[in-house]
Design an enzyme around this catalytic site. Structure first.
Site, short mmCIF file in Angstrom:
data_model
loop_
_atom_site.label_atom_id
_atom_site.label_comp_id
_atom_site.label_asym_id
_atom_site.label_seq_id
_atom_site.Cartn_x
_atom_site.Cartn_y
_atom_site.Cartn_z
N SER A 147 1.04 -1.18 -0.04
CA SER A 147 0.01 -0.12 -0.02
C SER A 147 0.98 1.33 0.07
CB SER A 147 -0.91 0.00 1.26
OG SER A 147 -1.60 1.14 1.40
N TYR A 160 -2.48 -0.69 10.01
CA TYR A 160 -2.45 -1.15 8.74
C TYR A 160 -1.18 -0.73 8.32
CZ TYR A 160 -3.92 -1.27 3.84
OH TYR A 160 -4.24 -1.38 2.61
#
Length: 254
Positions: A147, A160
């Site tokens: 990400s 995350y």
């Protein structure tokens, strides 16, 4: 002739969004695709239908992550799926895509949230590789979906971002260790992509416009944007690329 003919791919979290797009793209290239899912069988079946409707081949693999014996269960069902199709017990392309987010910053992230995120984004990929090495053929491909949150600060996604950073560290370590077998290991880091996972980011025209403005292209990403990059990394054309993280955020943060 498809660039991936004769190869078998396993895509985790392939029931929806980026995972579905990757599974369909690899199948379109000729690969037999194992469509992994954790809980949503209906969505996984839709992925398989989309693949077979396009002339491709796929089969389901149900195995939730973060539970006892999760990786063993996955490979038992993967092997059974191949056996049922009369295919060899081998793997050429592993795409670690399964993921989710629990939003929370420094003040409200919990140990339980952290453990769940690490279990899916970091622990599962590590042990999928460890326990899959005897199946992974020479010159195989491992592709981790990371990400842009690892380089762009998103305080509301603290745990995350940490889990995805661990996945990128794994990418580097594996690339070094598996190079002797001509296996490449790379990661792809999407930015804001229009999927169910982050629907709140494009749920209104105003939200979508705000996130689209972060890209130099003036739009949010599409799952196919990521899938095409993965298809390149899965092909022979990427044979001289390993240990890399390809930013796939549309220039977010430039």
């Amino acid at each position: 002739m498809g660039a991936l003919n004769g190869r078998t791919a396993l895509v985790t979290g392939a029931g929806r969004g980026i995972g579905r797009a990757i599974a369909c793209r690899l199948a379109a290239g000729g690969a037999l695709v194992a469509v992994h899912y954790g809980s949503d069988e209906t969505s996984a079946r839709r992925t398989i239908e989309q693949i077979t409707d396009g002339g491709g081949r796929a089969f389901p693999v149900h195995a939730p992550f973060g539970v006892p014996h999760d990786i063993r269960t996955l490979y038992e069902r993967f092997d059974a799926g191949l056996e049922g199709l009369g295919e060899p017990m081998a793997l050429d392309i592993l795409v670690n895509n399964a993921g989710f987010n629990i939003r929370g910053g420094l003040d409200d992230v919990t140990p339980e949230d952290f453990d769940q995120l690490m279990a899916v984004h970091a622990k599962a990929p590590l042990f999928l590789v460890q326990q899959g090495l005897r199946r992974l053929r020479e010159a195989g491909r491992i592709i981790n979906i990371s990400s842009a949150a690892t380089r762009v600060s998103l305080p509301s996604s603290l745990a995350y971002s940490m889990a995805k950073s661990a996945l990128e560290a794994l990418t580097h370590m594996l690339a070094k260790e598996l190079g002797a077998r001509q296996i490449t290991v790379n990661s792809v880091a999407p930015g804001f992509v229009k999927t169910d996972l982050n629907k709140q980011r494009w749920s209104t025209p105003e939200n979508e416009a705000a996130h689209a403005a972060l890209s130099v292209f003036g739009r949010m990403g599409k799952p196919a944007d990521i899938a095409d990059i993965v298809a390149f990394l899965a092909s022979d054309d990427s044979r001289w690329v390993t240990g890399q993280c390809i930013d796939a955020s549309g220039g977010t943060g430039l």
